[in-house]
Motif scaffolding. Structure first.
Motif, PDB file in Angstrom:
ATOM      1  N   GLU A 169      43.072  38.169  48.352  1.00 39.18           N
ATOM      2  CA  GLU A 169      43.683  39.469  48.049  1.00 39.18           C
ATOM      3  C   GLU A 169      43.126  40.025  46.736  1.00 39.18           C
ATOM      4  O   GLU A 169      42.771  41.205  46.649  1.00 39.18           O
ATOM      5  CB  GLU A 169      45.201  39.304  47.956  1.00 39.18           C
ATOM      6  CG  GLU A 169      45.928  40.621  48.188  1.00 39.18           C
ATOM      7  CD  GLU A 169      47.422  40.398  48.453  1.00 39.18           C
ATOM      8  OE1 GLU A 169      47.845  39.208  48.448  1.00 39.18           O
ATOM      9  OE2 GLU A 169      48.149  41.391  48.646  1.00 39.18           O
ATOM     10  N   ASP A 170      43.047  39.185  45.715  1.00 43.10           N
ATOM     11  CA  ASP A 170      42.496  39.630  44.445  1.00 43.10           C
ATOM     12  C   ASP A 170      41.104  40.208  44.633  1.00 43.10           C
ATOM     13  O   ASP A 170      40.765  41.276  44.107  1.00 43.10           O
ATOM     14  CB  ASP A 170      42.424  38.449  43.457  1.00 43.10           C
ATOM     15  CG  ASP A 170      43.803  38.105  42.904  1.00 43.10           C
ATOM     16  OD1 ASP A 170      44.757  38.840  43.211  1.00 43.10           O
ATOM     17  OD2 ASP A 170      43.911  37.104  42.178  1.00 43.10           O
ATOM     18  N   ASP A 173      41.061  43.589  46.743  1.00 39.57           N
ATOM     19  CA  ASP A 173      41.588  44.742  46.011  1.00 39.57           C
ATOM     20  C   ASP A 173      40.675  45.141  44.861  1.00 39.57           C
ATOM     21  O   ASP A 173      40.424  46.331  44.638  1.00 39.57           O
ATOM     22  CB  ASP A 173      43.005  44.430  45.498  1.00 39.57           C
ATOM     23  CG  ASP A 173      44.004  44.410  46.662  1.00 39.57           C
ATOM     24  OD1 ASP A 173      43.685  45.015  47.715  1.00 39.57           O
ATOM     25  OD2 ASP A 173      45.061  43.778  46.525  1.00 39.57           O
ATOM     26  N   THR A 174      40.164  44.147  44.139  1.00 42.88           N
ATOM     27  CA  THR A 174      39.297  44.485  43.013  1.00 42.88           C
ATOM     28  C   THR A 174      38.026  45.184  43.478  1.00 42.88           C
ATOM     29  O   THR A 174      37.625  46.222  42.932  1.00 42.88           O
ATOM     30  CB  THR A 174      38.911  43.205  42.239  1.00 42.88           C
ATOM     31  OG1 THR A 174      40.098  42.520  41.858  1.00 42.88           O
ATOM     32  CG2 THR A 174      38.108  43.570  40.996  1.00 42.88           C
ATOM     33  N   ALA A 177      38.679  48.623  44.776  1.00 48.94           N
ATOM     34  CA  ALA A 177      38.897  49.532  43.651  1.00 48.94           C
ATOM     35  C   ALA A 177      37.571  49.930  43.015  1.00 48.94           C
ATOM     36  O   ALA A 177      37.351  51.093  42.669  1.00 48.94           O
ATOM     37  CB  ALA A 177      39.797  48.862  42.615  1.00 48.94           C
ATOM     38  N   GLY A 178      36.687  48.967  42.892  1.00 47.73           N
ATOM     39  CA  GLY A 178      35.394  49.265  42.277  1.00 47.73           C
ATOM     40  C   GLY A 178      34.541  50.178  43.138  1.00 47.73           C
ATOM     41  O   GLY A 178      33.714  50.940  42.636  1.00 47.73           O
TER      42      GLY A 178
ATOM     43  N   LEU B 179      37.627  46.294  38.044  1.00 43.36           N
ATOM     44  CA  LEU B 179      38.488  45.531  37.137  1.00 43.36           C
ATOM     45  C   LEU B 179      39.137  46.409  36.063  1.00 43.36           C
ATOM     46  O   LEU B 179      40.066  45.986  35.390  1.00 43.36           O
ATOM     47  CB  LEU B 179      37.657  44.422  36.457  1.00 43.36           C
ATOM     48  CG  LEU B 179      37.200  43.276  37.352  1.00 43.36           C
ATOM     49  CD1 LEU B 179      36.272  42.349  36.581  1.00 43.36           C
ATOM     50  CD2 LEU B 179      38.394  42.510  37.890  1.00 43.36           C
ATOM     51  N   PRO B 181      40.800  49.548  36.279  1.00 45.76           N
ATOM     52  CA  PRO B 181      41.989  50.381  36.481  1.00 45.76           C
ATOM     53  C   PRO B 181      43.245  49.757  35.895  1.00 45.76           C
ATOM     54  O   PRO B 181      43.400  48.546  35.885  1.00 45.76           O
ATOM     55  CB  PRO B 181      42.114  50.469  37.988  1.00 45.76           C
ATOM     56  CG  PRO B 181      40.765  50.200  38.516  1.00 45.76           C
ATOM     57  CD  PRO B 181      40.112  49.288  37.529  1.00 45.76           C
ATOM     58  N   THR B 185      45.148  44.756  40.447  1.00 46.88           N
ATOM     59  CA  THR B 185      45.829  43.731  41.263  1.00 46.88           C
ATOM     60  C   THR B 185      45.435  42.343  40.784  1.00 46.88           C
ATOM     61  O   THR B 185      45.873  41.340  41.319  1.00 46.88           O
ATOM     62  CB  THR B 185      45.431  43.855  42.739  1.00 46.88           C
ATOM     63  OG1 THR B 185      44.018  43.690  42.814  1.00 46.88           O
ATOM     64  CG2 THR B 185      45.829  45.194  43.286  1.00 46.88           C
ATOM     65  N   VAL B 186      44.573  42.341  39.779  1.00 47.70           N
ATOM     66  CA  VAL B 186      44.112  41.029  39.308  1.00 47.70           C
ATOM     67  C   VAL B 186      44.952  40.591  38.113  1.00 47.70           C
ATOM     68  O   VAL B 186      44.995  41.263  37.085  1.00 47.70           O
ATOM     69  CB  VAL B 186      42.639  41.094  38.884  1.00 47.70           C
ATOM     70  CG1 VAL B 186      42.193  39.744  38.357  1.00 47.70           C
ATOM     71  CG2 VAL B 186      41.797  41.545  40.042  1.00 47.70           C
ATOM     72  N   SER B 187      45.627  39.514  38.239  1.00 46.99           N
ATOM     73  CA  SER B 187      46.508  39.045  37.166  1.00 46.99           C
ATOM     74  C   SER B 187      45.983  37.750  36.573  1.00 46.99           C
ATOM     75  O   SER B 187      45.255  36.994  37.231  1.00 46.99           O
ATOM     76  CB  SER B 187      47.917  38.830  37.721  1.00 46.99           C
ATOM     77  OG  SER B 187      47.843  38.046  38.894  1.00 46.99           O
TER      78      SER B 187
END
Lengths: 189, 189, 189, 189
Positions: A169-170, A173-174, A177-178, B179, B181, B185-187
DNA sequence: CCCTAATCGAGACGGTACGTCCGGTCTTTGT
DNA sequence: ACAAAGACCGGACGTACCGTCTCGATTAGGG
């Protein structure tokens, strides 16, 4: 016959026999088969291993088809858990490594196992471009690497590391987004 | 002595001798050395290969240090051209593959070659977090995979493919965009 | 080393192992030796057999030297009892037969075993010509065959037949009688 | 069918194929026949060779019957030129040698080929005793060896030597001379 | 400066596996 | 129905390496 031989090999690997000790002679003995019967079907150890991997390969996952993101999550999750990336298939890992020493065999493996899997991802990405989830000017080949690479790199370079549950998922989504911004630096091939 | 042996092996590989034909016996013959002299220094072919790779490994690139982005570009570009990812080092590729069959040797290689390189990238990323180029809540391990994975995946799965010149830049910019934004979603792991 | 191998083979033959079951692999196993150690010394089964025969060959008999007739009696008696003609060496018989299938090996055997034995008889005959027991115009080659042939023919064609005790004497006396007359039909070569 | 197989083998031998290369598999291939078809008729290579020899054996010579001496001359001359003793049948020589490795087969060959030929000579000798050419107290078995042995010994031990034209006559006359004297040393067995 | 000790090359050694071939048996296929 | 074709198991072939080992010959440095 072929069945018996392939399953004999898988059995040996599951018993923990190191790959390096898998001689044709031992495989034949285990399967209760003459060496010639093996050489009649495969030209050598490496070719045989292609079929061993194919026989042990997990089936392709069902794609939900609800969205590109959902499909990618399923594919990457599958890769993380059961594919090349899986710790459970440490044995296949070695077979995999062995095969890379022989270009011809590697090509066969690539064609039969890797390429179809890659084609699946490319399909998903192209569908995403059609329904607006992915900008149409993005190079799907590059996008494929951006999604798949981070999952695979760990399993290839650190095969014994644990891949955390949220990894897929990470990554999805990353990378999505990019790839989304209008001012993208990624251009069609 | 060691020098002569290692260079003999590298010479053979450069002449195009397939890795599979590199027997200890042949290596000894080529180096004009007794077999025992090799076994006195290495426990076997795989251990020897660790040193061969180390001897042939390109030096780490000079980092400009002007920004995280610039440093990453240099590292990935270097990886694309001369590291594992390079077609020119097809021979190292095979040695690499061969080593994976032996966990002990692989561990040694990992410790001596892969880990330092990885540490370098992690350092760069952490410096990026300090100067604001990378959000501080991003897991640098994951970020490392996001940057490095896409470069490596091609060289591992399709070693003969050409890696396009702009690849490193595309990857760095896309992943950095993903990375950056606020609604990330990356924690932190 | 050679000793151990040759004696291993002789041992196997004495245990009644059929010649056809004497594989190099079995010989090596019996002697506790690697196959290469055998191939390093002999080029194959047949060459090895030459040495086996030589090792098992009975020693040449002491010649009394009192007269040609006495010498011939000893030689033929020896041939009847312990040479090719002997039932006790049925095993050597088969090895002998096997060798004839390979001209090169047969030549070696001929040179090393048969020819010296033949030369011995020819010497005796020539000494007989010098002291008047044999007419000097007799072809010693033919004479040799006339003396030796009748003993050998039985062992070659009927290896299991018993060669009667007085055989050598009968042959020597008959042939000497045939060669003595003034009105001989046998002329120098 | 049998005809085709046997002639195939003879053909191969005549082409100079070494006996050792005559595998059942090759024979079957040459004759255009399945292996089973051969095993249905013969139990193995050796049994097959008995029939090959029988098929290639020259016919027995016509005996003049004018005298024992004339008959013996014809028989020995035939032996010298076309029998076992002949260089032209070098191939049969090897088959012959091969067969001796198998006692059962050798017995069959002895019974079918050698014994009849021997019986012929014994008949001639006994007829000679009846008409006074040979003393009646001579052991015909021994006499047979005295006549036949000298011819055979050369062909067995030195198969490539030339047997001189007058050989048969020299042998017959010498041995007859040796057997004729009143003060004979040869007594009825 | 010699003499002990280490190290070298060379390669034999007992083994294991290679890939090929053949022996005999048994099964499939076609006529 | 029978024969060709040939797959099957077993196992020997001769070669190549493995990793260990014993040889002399060559260094080397410490006495």
């Amino acid at each position: 016959m072929e069945r018996a031989i392939l399953e004999g090999v898988i059995g040996l690997l599951e018993e923990g026999v190191p790959l390096a000790e898998l001689s044709i002679e031992r495989i034949a003995r285990t399967a209760g088969v003459g060496k010639a019967t093996i050489y009649r079907r495969w030209s050598g150890k490496e070719e045989l291993f292609v079929d061993v991997i194919r026989a042990a390969e997990p089936p392709e996952p069902e794609l939900p088809g609800t969205s590109m993101r959902d499909d990618l999550l399923v594919l990457l999750e599958n890769l993380r858990q059961r594919g090349l990336a899986s710790r459970s298939s440490a044995l296949l890992h070695n077979v995999h490594a062995q095969m890379k020493s022989n270009p011809k065999i590697w090509a066969a493996y690539h064609e039969n196992v890797i390429a179809p899997r890659r084609a699946l991802v490319l399909d998903v990405l192209r569908r995403g471009q059609l329904n607006g989830e992915l900008r149409p000017d993005v190079d799907v080949e590059l996008a494929n690497d951006l999604f798949v690479g981070p999952v695979l790199v760990r399993s290839v370079l650190r095969p014994d590391a644990d891949l955390p549950a949220g990894l897929a998922e990470d990554i999805v989504d990353t990378v999505m987004a990019g790839l989304r911004p209008v001012s993208s630096t990624v251009s069609q091939h």
